[in-house]
Design a protein around this motif. Structure first.
Motif, mmCIF file in Angstrom:
data_model
loop_
_atom_site.group_PDB
_atom_site.id
_atom_site.type_symbol
_atom_site.label_atom_id
_atom_site.label_comp_id
_atom_site.label_asym_id
_atom_site.label_seq_id
_atom_site.Cartn_x
_atom_site.Cartn_y
_atom_site.Cartn_z
ATOM 1 N N TRP A 125 -0.785 -1.339 5.557
ATOM 2 C CA TRP A 125 -2.035 -1.123 4.827
ATOM 3 C C TRP A 125 -2.681 0.218 5.141
ATOM 4 O O TRP A 125 -2.213 1.005 5.971
ATOM 5 C CB TRP A 125 -3.005 -2.251 5.096
ATOM 6 C CG TRP A 125 -2.561 -3.662 4.780
ATOM 7 C CD1 TRP A 125 -3.140 -4.803 5.246
ATOM 8 C CD2 TRP A 125 -1.482 -4.113 3.940
ATOM 9 N NE1 TRP A 125 -2.493 -5.912 4.746
ATOM 10 C CE2 TRP A 125 -1.482 -5.523 3.949
ATOM 11 C CE3 TRP A 125 -0.510 -3.452 3.175
ATOM 12 C CZ2 TRP A 125 -0.554 -6.284 3.231
ATOM 13 C CZ3 TRP A 125 0.412 -4.209 2.467
ATOM 14 C CH2 TRP A 125 0.385 -5.591 2.495
ATOM 15 N N GLU A 126 -3.811 0.466 4.518
ATOM 16 C CA GLU A 126 -4.408 1.798 4.492
ATOM 17 C C GLU A 126 -4.890 2.302 5.854
ATOM 18 O O GLU A 126 -4.620 3.450 6.232
ATOM 19 C CB GLU A 126 -5.589 1.812 3.516
ATOM 20 C CG GLU A 126 -5.202 1.640 2.068
ATOM 21 C CD GLU A 126 -6.400 1.621 1.138
ATOM 22 O OE1 GLU A 126 -7.545 1.788 1.629
ATOM 23 O OE2 GLU A 126 -6.216 1.425 -0.077
ATOM 24 N N PHE A 184 -8.384 10.070 0.656
ATOM 25 C CA PHE A 184 -7.176 9.269 0.795
ATOM 26 C C PHE A 184 -7.228 8.228 -0.309
ATOM 27 O O PHE A 184 -8.270 7.583 -0.512
ATOM 28 C CB PHE A 184 -7.115 8.574 2.160
ATOM 29 C CG PHE A 184 -6.572 9.431 3.268
ATOM 30 C CD1 PHE A 184 -5.247 9.340 3.655
ATOM 31 C CD2 PHE A 184 -7.388 10.331 3.941
ATOM 32 C CE1 PHE A 184 -4.743 10.126 4.686
ATOM 33 C CE2 PHE A 184 -6.905 11.119 4.964
ATOM 34 C CZ PHE A 184 -5.572 11.021 5.340
ATOM 35 N N LEU A 192 -12.759 7.867 1.642
ATOM 36 C CA LEU A 192 -12.257 6.641 1.017
ATOM 37 C C LEU A 192 -13.224 6.019 0.022
ATOM 38 O O LEU A 192 -12.834 5.621 -1.076
ATOM 39 C CB LEU A 192 -11.904 5.613 2.101
ATOM 40 C CG LEU A 192 -11.195 4.346 1.638
ATOM 41 C CD1 LEU A 192 -9.788 4.657 1.136
ATOM 42 C CD2 LEU A 192 -11.117 3.331 2.795
ATOM 43 N N GLU A 217 -4.950 5.210 -2.882
ATOM 44 C CA GLU A 217 -3.762 4.462 -3.252
ATOM 45 C C GLU A 217 -3.119 5.105 -4.473
ATOM 46 O O GLU A 217 -3.809 5.565 -5.393
ATOM 47 C CB GLU A 217 -4.122 3.013 -3.585
ATOM 48 C CG GLU A 217 -4.392 2.152 -2.386
ATOM 49 C CD GLU A 217 -3.135 1.699 -1.658
ATOM 50 O OE1 GLU A 217 -2.038 1.722 -2.275
ATOM 51 O OE2 GLU A 217 -3.253 1.320 -0.482
ATOM 52 N N LYS A 254 -2.302 3.489 8.406
ATOM 53 C CA LYS A 254 -1.635 4.701 7.938
ATOM 54 C C LYS A 254 -2.530 5.930 8.087
ATOM 55 O O LYS A 254 -2.081 7.002 8.515
ATOM 56 C CB LYS A 254 -1.188 4.522 6.485
ATOM 57 C CG LYS A 254 0.002 3.592 6.330
ATOM 58 C CD LYS A 254 0.365 3.341 4.876
ATOM 59 C CE LYS A 254 1.649 2.523 4.768
ATOM 60 N NZ LYS A 254 1.957 2.131 3.383
ATOM 61 N N ALA A 255 -3.794 5.795 7.714
ATOM 62 C CA ALA A 255 -4.705 6.923 7.856
ATOM 63 C C ALA A 255 -4.917 7.278 9.323
ATOM 64 O O ALA A 255 -4.991 8.465 9.691
ATOM 65 C CB ALA A 255 -6.041 6.599 7.192
ATOM 66 N N PHE A 272 0.007 5.081 -0.099
ATOM 67 C CA PHE A 272 -1.249 5.736 0.252
ATOM 68 C C PHE A 272 -1.002 7.228 0.459
ATOM 69 O O PHE A 272 -0.044 7.601 1.134
ATOM 70 C CB PHE A 272 -1.753 5.099 1.553
ATOM 71 C CG PHE A 272 -3.218 5.226 1.829
ATOM 72 C CD1 PHE A 272 -4.164 4.954 0.866
ATOM 73 C CD2 PHE A 272 -3.645 5.575 3.102
ATOM 74 C CE1 PHE A 272 -5.525 5.033 1.145
ATOM 75 C CE2 PHE A 272 -4.996 5.659 3.405
ATOM 76 C CZ PHE A 272 -5.934 5.388 2.419
ATOM 77 N N SER A 306 0.830 -1.190 0.000
ATOM 78 C CA SER A 306 0.000 0.000 0.000
ATOM 79 C C SER A 306 0.875 1.254 0.000
ATOM 80 O O SER A 306 1.651 1.488 0.920
ATOM 81 C CB SER A 306 -0.892 -0.005 1.253
ATOM 82 O OG SER A 306 -1.597 1.176 1.421
ATOM 83 N N LYS A 323 -5.706 -3.993 0.604
ATOM 84 C CA LYS A 323 -5.106 -2.947 1.430
ATOM 85 C C LYS A 323 -6.143 -2.090 2.169
ATOM 86 O O LYS A 323 -5.784 -1.368 3.088
ATOM 87 C CB LYS A 323 -4.233 -2.028 0.571
ATOM 88 C CG LYS A 323 -3.353 -2.750 -0.445
ATOM 89 C CD LYS A 323 -2.433 -3.776 0.164
ATOM 90 C CE LYS A 323 -1.633 -4.502 -0.910
ATOM 91 N NZ LYS A 323 -0.813 -5.598 -0.347
ATOM 92 N N GLY A 324 -7.402 -2.170 1.731
ATOM 93 C CA GLY A 324 -8.423 -1.295 2.285
ATOM 94 C C GLY A 324 -9.549 -1.990 3.030
ATOM 95 O O GLY A 324 -10.572 -1.369 3.327
#
Length: 560
Positions: A168-169, A190, A244, A192, A172-173, A106, A104, A215-216
């Motif tokens: 993964w997403e 947000f 998203l 990829e 990170k977010a 991102f 990912s 990843k999401g």
């Protein structure tokens, strides 16, 4: 439309663009048979940003790995025209372009797709930049994502082997929200990088099913619920709905046509078909002809990603995800991986080879890697007395823990550098065997093992893997597997083939049984693998917290 328009237009070509960790690569491919006519590479000016932000010099926290979006655009501006010019094919013969990306990766953007780091007021804020796959600073957030999901009994957790990775997403977010809420609030989307680059080409937002699923955390048509997100952090409640969620496109579909600006950037005709975005490893399956169930593909480079299709779903501990239609439509696509492989070999060769080895390699006109391999290639299995753990960049599968670190056991004053190098190669092979065992023990058959990526050219690595796994290795023919795979998807998006499996059969290629195991060496590796497993479980499954404690001590003493 004819199922194979390419047969009627033998001069038609497609372009595949692979965005890697340090560079982007474009390849021009003939639609009729997958012949690669030319390629070009453009190195990212900023590479991987790990120490300070470019320009401002703002220091970055440990385990941070960022990139600069301008480097991605430069690939379209430089590599695509160069590859096309080298091929000698007129631009009007290009009927499609496909792309793939590391994941990912991102990034936060505005409503029109502008990366926040390109706004002057955010240029000195690290969280405004794309977070590369190897950004592992969100491990605390990943721990929370997993703990809350387990407490609430979230059904989707089983689709990821019981743990969501820090790569993964959602972790990170969540890290952005916690550490820089100003950036989080300003981000209207947000996305990829795999989907962002398609946005740049088509002029409209598009999201692919592969990256959303792996990843999401998108499963069975839904993202994690608002209630779950609120349990993580009340400020995170509307992350999916506001920043998203977007309709998902299937792999191989046409995302749109090149805009006038994108046509000018790439030198391709306006309106050229653009394939839906994809992940580098998953698109390579088409190039290597491993889209059929039971055929595992290992894309071996700086890291390794293992992808496999299956007819049915089964829970496999520590995998990176099982996604319906995630690799090809109609199958369950599984992903597992190792966070460090080629990076580990490079780390050792670049940083720990003695100066006399460097001089010797230079005198022979070979690389330090080649010299280390030569010195140890014929050593009997186990003669070095070493076993290593391949966690120098954390563990992606099957432990899903980026707080772990590398170990080399058995060193004495007689240990030579080349022996450590070989032990590190063996460790990555043992890590792959651990992943295969997890699949097999969970009832997901692995009938074949194919290698792609840069390390497929390393003879010592391939022989070691064949012996450790005790199975034949098939090797993808193309040296540009992800880019060729992206081009195959472009051919489908342009209408030349009805689906990805059909295009893969026509355009992909593989050498079967390219490397065979040696029975005696395979038996020797069984003994070493048993020791690897003991160490793996001791350091990674709760026998000791020593590696995590060392990581905490390091981070506490890092000057921020």
């Amino acid at each position: 439309m004819s199922p194979n328009v390419s047969a009627n237009n033998p001069a038609d070509v497609v372009i595949g663009v692979d965005f890697g960790t340090l560079s982007g690569r474009a390849v021009v491919v003939r639609v009729a048979d997958g012949a690669e006519l030319a390629s070009a590479v453009h190195d990212f000016e900023h590479g991987v940003v790990t120490e300070t932000l470019p320009g401002s010099g703002v220091a970055l926290a440990p385990d941070t790995a960022l990139q600069v979006p301008a480097d991605y655009r430069a690939v379209l501006r430089q590599a695509v025209p160069k590859a096309l010019a080298a091929s000698g094919v007129p631009a009007e013969r290009v009927i499609g372009i496909g792309t793939d990306f590391t994941a990912s990766t991102f990034l936060p953007v505005t409503a029109d797709g502008t990366p926040l780091c390109e706004l002057p007021e955010f240029a000195d804020r690290p969280h405004a930049y794309p977070k590369l796959w190897k950004h592992h600073a969100a491990q605390p957030e990943a721990d929370d994502v997993n703990a809350v999901a387990e407490e609430r009994g979230e059904s989707w957790l089983a689709r990821y082997g019981g743990r969501i990775s820090a790569e993964w997403e959602f972790p990170k977010a969540l890290q952005v929200l916690r550490e820089d809420p100003v950036v989080y609030d300003r981000a209207e989307r947000f996305i990829e990088a795999a989907d962002w680059i398609v946005w740049q080409l088509c002029g409209s937002e598009n999201r692919n099913a592969c990256v959303a699923g792996y990843k999401g955390i998108h499963q069975d048509g839904a993202w994690p619920s608002r209630e779950y997100l609120a349990a993580l952090d009340p400020r995170f409640t509307d992350f999916v709905t506001d920043k998203l969620a977007h309709p998902l496109s299937r792999l191989g579909e046409r995302a749109g046509g090149l805009t006038r600006a994108a046509a000018a950037l790439t030198g391709l005709p306006e309106g050229t078909a653009v394939a839906v975005g994809n992940v580098d490893a998953h698109t390579t399956a088409a190039a290597a002809r491993t889209v059929e169930p039971g055929q595992m593909l290992a894309i071996m480079g700086t890291s390794t990603c293992h992808v496999l299709n299956a007819v049915e779903f089964a829970e496999v501990p520590g995998m990176c995800g099982a996604v319906r239609d995630g690799i090809v439509t109609g199958a369950w696509g599984y992903e597992a991986g190792q966070s460090g492989v080629g990076d580990i070999f490079g780390w050792f060769a670049d940083g720990f080879a003695p100066s006399e080895y460097v001089s010797e390699a230079a005198g022979l006109g070979i690389t330090v890697h080649e010299l280390l391999s030569r010195k140890v290639a014929d050593q009997p299995v186990g003669a070095h007395g070493l076993v290593a753990l391949d966690w120098h960049n954390g563990n992606r599968s099957v432990l899903v823990d980026h707080g772990l670190s590398g170990v080399v056991a058995g060193m004495t004053l007689a240990t030579r550098p080349e022996e450590i190098y070989r032990a590190l190669i063996e460790a990555t092979a043992f890590g792959t065997r651990t992943i295969l065992d997890a699949f097999q023990n969970s009832g997901v058959p692995v009938d074949g093992f194919t290698v792609a990526g840069g390390l497929k050219r390393n003879d010592l690595v391939l022989r070691t893997y064949a012996d450790v796994l005790n199975r034949p290795l098939h090797v993808a023919d193309s040296d540009q597997g992800p880019a060729l795979g992206a081009a195959i998807h472009a051919a489908v998006a342009a209408g030349s083939y009805p689906d990805v499996p059909t295009a893969s059969e026509a355009m992909g290629s593989v050498t079967r049984d390219a490397v065979l195991p040696d029975p005696a060496r395979a038996a020797g590796y069984d003994d070493l693998y048993a020791i690897y497993t003991d160490l793996h479980d001791h350091f990674g499954r709760g026998g000791t917290e020593a590696l995590h404690r060392l990581r905490r001590i390091r981070d506490e003493n890092h000057t921020r």
